[in-house]
Each structure stands twice: as C-alpha cells, then as structure tokens.
Design a protein around this motif. Sequence first.
Motif, PDB file in Angstrom:
ATOM      1  N   GLU A 286      60.215  41.971   8.244  1.00 27.26           N
ATOM      2  CA  GLU A 286      59.680  42.854   7.207  1.00 27.26           C
ATOM      3  C   GLU A 286      60.779  43.729   6.605  1.00 27.26           C
ATOM      4  O   GLU A 286      60.812  43.957   5.390  1.00 27.26           O
ATOM      5  N   GLU A 287      61.692  44.220   7.454  1.00 26.73           N
ATOM      6  CA  GLU A 287      62.797  45.031   6.949  1.00 26.73           C
ATOM      7  C   GLU A 287      63.704  44.207   6.040  1.00 26.73           C
ATOM      8  O   GLU A 287      64.152  44.664   4.988  1.00 26.73           O
ATOM      9  N   ALA A 288      63.988  42.975   6.465  1.00 24.42           N
ATOM     10  CA  ALA A 288      64.845  42.105   5.656  1.00 24.42           C
ATOM     11  C   ALA A 288      64.169  41.754   4.332  1.00 24.42           C
ATOM     12  O   ALA A 288      64.810  41.739   3.265  1.00 24.42           O
ATOM     13  N   PHE A 289      62.866  41.473   4.375  1.00 29.25           N
ATOM     14  CA  PHE A 289      62.102  41.137   3.171  1.00 29.25           C
ATOM     15  C   PHE A 289      62.119  42.318   2.207  1.00 29.25           C
ATOM     16  O   PHE A 289      62.312  42.159   0.986  1.00 29.25           O
ATOM     17  N   ALA A 290      61.920  43.528   2.732  1.00 27.49           N
ATOM     18  CA  ALA A 290      61.932  44.723   1.889  1.00 27.49           C
ATOM     19  C   ALA A 290      63.287  44.900   1.214  1.00 27.49           C
ATOM     20  O   ALA A 290      63.370  45.277   0.039  1.00 27.49           O
ATOM     21  N   THR A 291      64.355  44.592   1.948  1.00 26.64           N
ATOM     22  CA  THR A 291      65.699  44.690   1.375  1.00 26.64           C
ATOM     23  C   THR A 291      65.869  43.715   0.209  1.00 26.64           C
ATOM     24  O   THR A 291      66.414  44.066  -0.846  1.00 26.64           O
ATOM     25  N   VAL A 292      65.387  42.492   0.393  1.00 26.91           N
ATOM     26  CA  VAL A 292      65.490  41.483  -0.666  1.00 26.91           C
ATOM     27  C   VAL A 292      64.699  41.917  -1.903  1.00 26.91           C
ATOM     28  O   VAL A 292      65.163  41.750  -3.043  1.00 26.91           O
ATOM     29  N   LEU A 293      63.505  42.472  -1.706  1.00 24.37           N
ATOM     30  CA  LEU A 293      62.699  42.927  -2.837  1.00 24.37           C
ATOM     31  C   LEU A 293      63.405  44.046  -3.595  1.00 24.37           C
ATOM     32  O   LEU A 293      63.339  44.106  -4.828  1.00 24.37           O
ATOM     33  N   MET A 294      64.067  44.941  -2.859  1.00 24.43           N
ATOM     34  CA  MET A 294      64.826  45.994  -3.527  1.00 24.43           C
ATOM     35  C   MET A 294      65.967  45.400  -4.346  1.00 24.43           C
ATOM     36  O   MET A 294      66.205  45.796  -5.484  1.00 24.43           O
ATOM     37  N   GLN A 295      66.664  44.436  -3.766  1.00 23.76           N
ATOM     38  CA  GLN A 295      67.762  43.790  -4.484  1.00 23.76           C
ATOM     39  C   GLN A 295      67.259  43.017  -5.694  1.00 23.76           C
ATOM     40  O   GLN A 295      68.014  42.786  -6.642  1.00 23.76           O
ATOM     41  N   SER A 296      65.977  42.639  -5.659  1.00 28.48           N
ATOM     42  CA  SER A 296      65.389  41.888  -6.769  1.00 28.48           C
ATOM     43  C   SER A 296      64.851  42.789  -7.869  1.00 28.48           C
ATOM     44  O   SER A 296      64.394  42.305  -8.898  1.00 28.48           O
ATOM     45  N   GLY A 297      64.855  44.115  -7.623  1.00 24.75           N
ATOM     46  CA  GLY A 297      64.475  45.007  -8.714  1.00 24.75           C
ATOM     47  C   GLY A 297      63.480  46.111  -8.400  1.00 24.75           C
ATOM     48  O   GLY A 297      63.272  46.990  -9.232  1.00 24.75           O
TER      49      GLY A 297
END
Length: 245
Positions: free
Chosen positions: A93-104
């Motif tokens: 979940e932490e990694a997914f949240a990081t990717v979503l932030m990097q996506s915008g």
Amino acid sequence: MPGGRLTQQERQRIALGLADGLAYAEIARRLDRPTSTITREVMRNGGPTAYRADLAHRATERRAHRRGKAAPRGAEALPQAHGRDVEALRAYEEAFATVLMQSGLPNRMMSRVLVCLYTTDTGSLTAAELVQRLQVSPASVSKAIAFLESQGLVRRERGEGRRECYVVDDDVWYQATLASARSSAQLVETARQGVGILGPETPAAARLENIARFLDFITESITRAAEQAREVLYTKPDTTSDGPA
C-alpha cells in the motif's frame, strides 16, 4: 540468519545493491536476511527507484515511536481476509501510494485514501472506516475525499442502514480519463483563443496552434480508446437472450 530490525548500515547496503541493479534475493543473500524482509523494506520506503537508506531509517524510527505510544481505541491492525500477510500488504500500500503521487496526485494522504479503497475487497468504506484503517484525523480524510471526488476517482453512496460511504469501481478510471480529456480540451480552446489574439501569421500564434493541434489529437485518441476499453472490458455478456432450443 540474523533477526530483528534492519540497521542503518544494512539499509545503506540495500541502497547500493539497488543502485547496482541487484535483485532482492541477491541483496538478501549478501545481508543474510530473508528475501521477504528486503522486499518489504524497499516497497515500504518508496520502491526500488526511490529508496533512500537515510529516509528509510528515519521512517522506521518514526513508525516504531508511534507504535510505542498508547494506541487509540480501534488502532490495532484489522484482520486480513484470505490469509493475507499484513506486513506485506502494508508495504504494498505504501509503494502503491508512492506511485500514485508520482503519477500526479497532489499529496500522500490522497494517495493513501485511494489505495485503501482499491485494496478493500468491497471497494467501499465509510469515513470512519478510513480514519480507523489509516490512523489519521477525520479532517484529513474529508479533505482527501473532496479532492478525489472532484477528479472523479471516488464516488459517494448511502447504503442500507449505513452512513455515507465512498466507493471505487470498474468505471472509476474511465470517468477519470474523460475528466482529464475535458481538461485537455479546455487547454485546446484556450490555445486557439491566443492564436486569434496574436495573429494567425505570427510565430507565437503558430506555436499555440501546434499545441492545440497536438492536444486535440491526443484528447480525441484517448477518449476513443477509453470508450473502446470500457465497452470491451466492462460490458457484461447478455444473459437475457434465449439460449439454443
């Protein structure tokens, strides 16, 4: 094989291993640690491309400090269905949240709320449930939800005998894609307004027209692809027609 928490030196060796392109299993072998330990460590702290040893160490210390405090009522980890590994899920979940932030997405709280809904089997949680799962304030959840709703990434509904809840479903990325396309269409219109103001034969106007043409083409293509994907992926087969006699 050593146990306990990773040391700062071990985290530095993990960062060096990632920089060298080593697999998690190889890093684990060199540290004499389980591969799952290295995987959780990296995924919990930004993923393989964003992992930083010093930041990971400080984040771990902060988490340990928070756990050491008296936990509020209901703060214990919620049991996971299907025999899921709680720690592995948290790291994901932490990694997914990081990717979503990097996506915008603008900030981590919005990303965490969205990931929490994605990784819930029902795809639906009340505000109180989000507060409990994320261990944050109701105001933080409310602010995150308001933004996610404005982007079409979540919707709200009222269940039977339940408070208002927030939902993600199969249609969410279709709606979000259309919202993005509408935003691009506004850019196209604004760019073409500039063409008229600057004069169609000027270099500045030509630049704006190129922007408009590019975005116009992309927007049309994305919208068409979204419609096709929705029809192919989410249209349920017709079960009302008569079968063979």
